[in-house]
Design a protein around this motif. Structure first.
Motif, PDB file in Angstrom:
ATOM      1  N   HIS A   1       0.833  -1.205   0.000  1.00  0.00           N
ATOM      2  CA  HIS A   1       0.000   0.000   0.000  1.00  0.00           C
ATOM      3  C   HIS A   1       0.868   1.256   0.000  1.00  0.00           C
ATOM      4  O   HIS A   1       0.534   2.249  -0.669  1.00  0.00           O
ATOM      5  CB  HIS A   1      -0.921  -0.008   1.216  1.00  0.00           C
ATOM      6  CG  HIS A   1      -1.759  -1.252   1.331  1.00  0.00           C
ATOM      7  ND1 HIS A   1      -2.851  -1.491   0.519  1.00  0.00           N
ATOM      8  CD2 HIS A   1      -1.647  -2.332   2.160  1.00  0.00           C
ATOM      9  CE1 HIS A   1      -3.388  -2.660   0.838  1.00  0.00           C
ATOM     10  NE2 HIS A   1      -2.671  -3.187   1.829  1.00  0.00           N
ATOM     11  N   LEU A   2       1.972   1.229   0.728  1.00  0.00           N
ATOM     12  CA  LEU A   2       2.869   2.381   0.781  1.00  0.00           C
ATOM     13  C   LEU A   2       3.583   2.588  -0.549  1.00  0.00           C
ATOM     14  O   LEU A   2       3.843   3.728  -0.950  1.00  0.00           O
ATOM     15  CB  LEU A   2       3.889   2.198   1.910  1.00  0.00           C
ATOM     16  CG  LEU A   2       3.295   2.123   3.319  1.00  0.00           C
ATOM     17  CD1 LEU A   2       4.380   1.795   4.340  1.00  0.00           C
ATOM     18  CD2 LEU A   2       2.584   3.415   3.701  1.00  0.00           C
ATOM     19  N   LYS A   3       3.889   1.519  -1.249  1.00  0.00           N
ATOM     20  CA  LYS A   3       4.463   1.647  -2.585  1.00  0.00           C
ATOM     21  C   LYS A   3       3.476   2.340  -3.526  1.00  0.00           C
ATOM     22  O   LYS A   3       3.865   3.193  -4.340  1.00  0.00           O
ATOM     23  CB  LYS A   3       4.839   0.272  -3.143  1.00  0.00           C
ATOM     24  CG  LYS A   3       6.047  -0.362  -2.487  1.00  0.00           C
ATOM     25  CD  LYS A   3       6.327  -1.730  -3.098  1.00  0.00           C
ATOM     26  CE  LYS A   3       7.523  -2.406  -2.456  1.00  0.00           C
ATOM     27  NZ  LYS A   3       7.805  -3.752  -3.048  1.00  0.00           N
ATOM     28  N   SER A   4       2.205   1.983  -3.396  1.00  0.00           N
ATOM     29  CA  SER A   4       1.178   2.580  -4.258  1.00  0.00           C
ATOM     30  C   SER A   4       0.993   4.065  -4.004  1.00  0.00           C
ATOM     31  O   SER A   4       0.706   4.835  -4.926  1.00  0.00           O
ATOM     32  CB  SER A   4      -0.155   1.852  -4.068  1.00  0.00           C
ATOM     33  OG  SER A   4      -0.075   0.506  -4.501  1.00  0.00           O
ATOM     34  N   SER A   5       1.164   4.470  -2.739  1.00  0.00           N
ATOM     35  CA  SER A   5       0.925   5.867  -2.361  1.00  0.00           C
ATOM     36  C   SER A   5       2.201   6.681  -2.262  1.00  0.00           C
ATOM     37  O   SER A   5       2.146   7.874  -1.944  1.00  0.00           O
ATOM     38  CB  SER A   5       0.189   5.923  -1.019  1.00  0.00           C
ATOM     39  OG  SER A   5       1.004   5.397   0.029  1.00  0.00           O
ATOM     40  N   SER A   6       3.362   6.053  -2.542  1.00  0.00           N
ATOM     41  CA  SER A   6       4.662   6.703  -2.279  1.00  0.00           C
ATOM     42  C   SER A   6       4.683   7.221  -0.846  1.00  0.00           C
ATOM     43  O   SER A   6       4.964   8.388  -0.571  1.00  0.00           O
ATOM     44  CB  SER A   6       4.932   7.837  -3.272  1.00  0.00           C
ATOM     45  OG  SER A   6       5.042   7.335  -4.583  1.00  0.00           O
ATOM     46  N   GLY A   7       4.402   6.316   0.062  1.00  0.00           N
ATOM     47  CA  GLY A   7       4.201   6.680   1.457  1.00  0.00           C
ATOM     48  C   GLY A   7       5.455   6.561   2.311  1.00  0.00           C
ATOM     49  O   GLY A   7       6.584   6.557   1.805  1.00  0.00           O
ATOM     50  N   SER A   8       5.229   6.455   3.613  1.00  0.00           N
ATOM     51  CA  SER A   8       6.353   6.457   4.538  1.00  0.00           C
ATOM     52  C   SER A   8       6.042   5.620   5.772  1.00  0.00           C
ATOM     53  O   SER A   8       4.884   5.387   6.114  1.00  0.00           O
ATOM     54  CB  SER A   8       6.693   7.885   4.973  1.00  0.00           C
ATOM     55  OG  SER A   8       5.628   8.449   5.735  1.00  0.00           O
ATOM     56  N   ILE A   9       7.114   5.188   6.417  1.00  0.00           N
ATOM     57  CA  ILE A   9       7.050   4.529   7.715  1.00  0.00           C
ATOM     58  C   ILE A   9       7.845   5.363   8.693  1.00  0.00           C
ATOM     59  O   ILE A   9       8.947   5.833   8.379  1.00  0.00           O
ATOM     60  CB  ILE A   9       7.642   3.108   7.654  1.00  0.00           C
ATOM     61  CG1 ILE A   9       6.826   2.204   6.726  1.00  0.00           C
ATOM     62  CG2 ILE A   9       7.722   2.487   9.054  1.00  0.00           C
ATOM     63  CD1 ILE A   9       7.467   0.840   6.481  1.00  0.00           C
ATOM     64  N   VAL A  10       7.280   5.568   9.874  1.00  0.00           N
ATOM     65  CA  VAL A  10       8.035   6.176  10.968  1.00  0.00           C
ATOM     66  C   VAL A  10       7.992   5.211  12.141  1.00  0.00           C
ATOM     67  O   VAL A  10       6.922   4.915  12.673  1.00  0.00           O
ATOM     68  CB  VAL A  10       7.480   7.547  11.389  1.00  0.00           C
ATOM     69  CG1 VAL A  10       8.385   8.160  12.455  1.00  0.00           C
ATOM     70  CG2 VAL A  10       7.364   8.490  10.195  1.00  0.00           C
ATOM     71  N   ASN A  11       9.146   4.700  12.506  1.00  0.00           N
ATOM     72  CA  ASN A  11       9.262   3.802  13.650  1.00  0.00           C
ATOM     73  C   ASN A  11       9.584   4.591  14.908  1.00  0.00           C
ATOM     74  O   ASN A  11      10.337   5.567  14.859  1.00  0.00           O
ATOM     75  CB  ASN A  11      10.366   2.769  13.405  1.00  0.00           C
ATOM     76  CG  ASN A  11      10.065   1.865  12.236  1.00  0.00           C
ATOM     77  OD1 ASN A  11       8.923   1.454  12.027  1.00  0.00           O
ATOM     78  ND2 ASN A  11      11.087   1.547  11.443  1.00  0.00           N
ATOM     79  N   VAL A  12       9.031   4.142  16.016  1.00  0.00           N
ATOM     80  CA  VAL A  12       9.404   4.723  17.302  1.00  0.00           C
ATOM     81  C   VAL A  12      10.436   3.797  17.933  1.00  0.00           C
ATOM     82  O   VAL A  12      10.106   2.754  18.477  1.00  0.00           O
ATOM     83  CB  VAL A  12       8.191   4.924  18.224  1.00  0.00           C
ATOM     84  CG1 VAL A  12       8.634   5.497  19.569  1.00  0.00           C
ATOM     85  CG2 VAL A  12       7.179   5.858  17.560  1.00  0.00           C
ATOM     86  N   SER A  13      11.693   4.176  17.760  1.00  0.00           N
ATOM     87  CA  SER A  13      12.780   3.449  18.404  1.00  0.00           C
ATOM     88  C   SER A  13      13.033   4.116  19.755  1.00  0.00           C
ATOM     89  O   SER A  13      12.090   4.448  20.475  1.00  0.00           O
ATOM     90  CB  SER A  13      14.017   3.428  17.512  1.00  0.00           C
ATOM     91  OG  SER A  13      15.022   2.611  18.086  1.00  0.00           O
TER      92      SER A  13
END
Length: 253
Positions: free
Chosen positions: A126-138
């Motif tokens: 889905h993120l590839k389709s939307s050119s999206g992003s992930i933000v991890n909470v490390s």
């Protein structure tokens, strides 16, 4: 600001602390937000101030692979797309390797690291389709060690380097992957710490700014990393630590 109008954001661990503040930040900026957590009443408390068509509540255990696949599917079906995944859900079990039980070790790894992998894998198409992003909470505990927190250090260290790996692997797919690394932050999980004046003083001796931080401080940085303002930023593990990591570790003279 209304940077996320028509965007869809999934936030795990959205019922309290940094997850709650992050969900509210995205909602206030116009996003449709999928609130994921184990306790429905907490999620409903977050959702109650917003239009019903702007939120989706999903009770789920993010350490459960099938549950994660299901919630990502529900989010995409409900809103038609996913633009940002915030992997926030986490837990702590204190102890060194001599004292940690196998059960506690596996619980921390399952929630703090496996959950990030499961959700990122499920959301990636889905993120590839939307050119999206992930933000991890490390955490700063994922960039350096603590005394007596072996499992948490190992799991958050995994999140920190998984962030880099995913950024490298999926940048050409149009997906950005970053992480925030908070230090001592006021949340329900740290109530016992914030009530200890001596402990707070020890932390403030290490902070360049006065601390501890607020959940809203971390949420603001998460929103930045998810926004178009950070469109050329990926693979970053960004300290949100009041300047603690600026120190080389030597004591104040």
């Amino acid at each position: 600001m209304r940077r996320f109008v028509d965007k869809v954001v999934v936030v795990t661990g959205a019922g309290s602390g940094i997850g709650k503040a992050t969900a509210e930040r995205f909602l206030d900026e116009g996003a449709k937000v999928v609130l994921v957590g184990r306790t429905r009443s907490k999620l409903e408390n977050v959702a109650k101030s917003y239009p019903a068509d702007q939120v989706l509540i999903i009770e789920a255990d993010i350490s459960n692979e099938a549950a994660v696949d299901g919630l990502i599917g529900m989010a995409a079906e409900k809103f038609g797309r996913i633009d940002t995944l915030v992997n926030n859900a986490g837990m702590v079990a204190q102890g060194d390797v001599a004292s940690l039980s196998t059960g506690d070790w596996r619980k921390v790894m399952a929630v703090d690291l496996d959950g990030v992998f499961f959700a990122s894998r499920a959301a990636m198409p889905h993120l590839k389709s939307s050119s999206g992003s992930i933000v991890n909470v490390s955490s700063v505990s994922g960039t350096g060690g603590d005394w007596g927190m072996a499992a948490y250090n190992a799991a958050k260290g995994g999140v920190t380097n998984l962030t880099r790996a995913m950024a490298m692997d999926h940048g050409k797919d149009g997906v950005r992957v970053n992480a925030v690394c908070p230090s001592f932050t006021k949340t329900g999980m740290t109530d016992d710490m914030t009530g200890d004046d001596k402990l707070v003083a020890k932390f403030n001796d290490r902070f360049a700014l006065n601390g501890p931080g607020r959940a809203e401080d971390v949420a603001a940085v998460i929103a930045f990393l998810a926004s178009d303002d950070a469109r050329f930023v990926t693979g970053v593990n960004l300290p949100v630590d009041g300047g603690m990591s600026a120190s080389n570790g030597q004591p104040r003279q």
